[in-house]
Design an enzyme around this catalytic site. Sequence first.
Site, PDB file in Angstrom:
ATOM      1  N   ILE A 490       0.822  -1.207   0.000  1.00 38.11           N
ATOM      2  CA  ILE A 490       0.000   0.000   0.000  1.00 38.11           C
ATOM      3  C   ILE A 490       0.855   1.256   0.000  1.00 38.11           C
ATOM      4  CG2 ILE A 490      -1.915   1.168   1.141  1.00 38.11           C
ATOM      5  CD1 ILE A 490      -2.526  -1.561  -0.155  1.00 38.11           C
ATOM      6  N   ASP A 491       2.012   1.236   0.659  1.00 38.52           N
ATOM      7  CA  ASP A 491       2.926   2.370   0.557  1.00 38.52           C
ATOM      8  C   ASP A 491       3.307   2.626  -0.902  1.00 38.52           C
ATOM      9  OD1 ASP A 491       3.173   3.362   3.104  1.00 38.52           O
ATOM     10  OD2 ASP A 491       4.929   2.184   3.625  1.00 38.52           O
ATOM     11  N   VAL A 492       3.642   1.550  -1.629  1.00 34.30           N
ATOM     12  CA  VAL A 492       4.077   1.702  -3.016  1.00 34.30           C
ATOM     13  C   VAL A 492       2.919   2.135  -3.905  1.00 34.30           C
ATOM     14  CG1 VAL A 492       4.932   0.452  -5.038  1.00 34.30           C
ATOM     15  CG2 VAL A 492       6.041   0.153  -2.814  1.00 34.30           C
TER      16      VAL A 492
END
Length: 633
Positions: A490-492
């Site tokens: 989700i960060d990416v």
Amino acid sequence: MNAVNTAHAVGSPTVLGAHRPLEEVDVQVSGPAALTAPALAHLRSLGAGVPETPAERTGPARFTATGSGLGEVTARTAWADVLPEADAADEATVQAATGMMHVHGRRDGAPRGLAVDYAATCASVLTVQGLLAALLGRARGGGGATDFATGADRAALLTISQYAAAANTPEAEAVPPAPGGPPFTAACGTRFELEALDPAPWARFWRTLGAPEEAIRAGWPAFQFRYATACAPLPEALHHTARAVSWTRIREAAASSGAEVCALHTLAGRAAETAPAAAPWKLTALSGAGTPPASGPLSPSPLPSCSLPAGAQPSRALPSGALSTGSLPLSGLTVLEAGRRVQAPLAAHLLGLLGADVVRIEPPGGDPLRGMPPCAEGVSARWLALNRGKRAVEIDIKSAAGQGALRELAAGADVFLHNWAPGKAEQFGLGAGHLAPVNPRLVYAYTSGWAGRLPGAPMGTDFMVQARTAVGEAARPADEPPVPSLMTLIDVLGGLVGAEAVLAGLLLRERSGHGVRVESSLLGAAETLTAPAVRRAAAGQDPRRPAGFRRPWATADGWLAPSDESSPMAHAESARLRELPSDQAVAALREQGGSATAVTTDLGALPEDPRLRGALTRDSHGSLVVPSPWRFA
């Protein structure tokens, strides 16, 4: 904010004047749903006229955008743009060949396929970015490329770039990767994620629950570095401690210690909640903006490199390795980035790959993550993967002088991008309302965790967002318990969505003449990824993929991943395939008309993998560089 048209649907782009970014732009689309569906949804939210379904369902996806006064832009999105088509026929084989299955499977001790279409979703967002960037170049009065290509394989390599860079550095990991990790399970069976950003709340939480001191001390390094290694070999005593107490007691311990916990939510629960936003970002008019649109080519607004305002210091030199930007769509634009960790730095990195001059704002002494092991010539390989080619200045944004320096820099920038904690920008006098009078044409971009849409939500970090949005259930097949991935999914994806939002804001600025405030979030990224599963849950269907879905098969010397369509054939042949070396097993399956590829299980061997044909290079520090997500004609 000076938002216009307040009746517009919550979460979708707010109309500025007469325009959304792609108003009066028509997009013709063909290709498989996996490569087109997320793009269609985002293009529709941006105002484009798009078909309900693609004209064709097979082959590479093709997008042709035609806009009033903007000319025509075309995009080709394939499963394989770097890899041979035989090794990247669909989501399963792309995940296998690029090493994504290996990274996602580290916590399990063997490669595992993601049951969500992660590579295809990322490729779809990259397609929208490319279209927005190319149309922006036209709107700015420039020529530049109007045709580009991307691929799910390029997207996948981008998503694992930090892990690949670390694996191809001589220095060892601070914590050697080994199987294991959260979630934890309470006595009542509640599975939950835990978040603590420093050792003090971590220790207080476990001491409150009565965990052994040795396990508390031994567990912290593995827990701290799980973002970097995609695994967390925690002492079993910590899991035993959690299983011995109630969920109520665990929540009380978190509240008193400063740590945070979040129970794993379900896809059915997500479907029953308030409808998700129509888009993973929101665009509003920047208060105080009012400059009319420029006519003809725009004058670039580069940040002065020979002098800095009071309160700013030049940071240590960043490595070379940026692309030649002269012919790229964002050439001549300046992005000012004040980001930490992954989300905002990756968004700015993508804007740099599209030609922008990116300037990082770092604290006095520089970003501490520069030294996160493993390092290449003294600089973190993971940090380089997100920040290569940027310039940097050191500013103490907590001081009045530093705040004034940043405002002065923002006056000459096109974009200001940050991912500070909620309320910090306003506390520092650096919110959108503070910077609009300084630069009425600024695109002010905030990449957040929750976008203020889930009251009472936990800390907005990758694994907590995965827990709250049921990513852990969507990412695993039906015969496995829900477990959030320790790969930073989700960060990416949040960084990709953040870059998409900035590009939408820049195009809207050129078409409306106003500065724009854009906000994206990890929540929006998670909703983009889980949308198909949530729709299945809402329709009363089983939202999860079937048992064994995308689980690779062991061979005599490694692993084989059949394509999703070839999985039944591979299952029938599994006993024979296990006796063959991987290359022979792949050949045998292909001879029967199936598609398959060998699973990459050693990221350190990627540069020599013949399937990648030399696509991976190295920068001036010797750190590994994955190919750009786009090829512009």
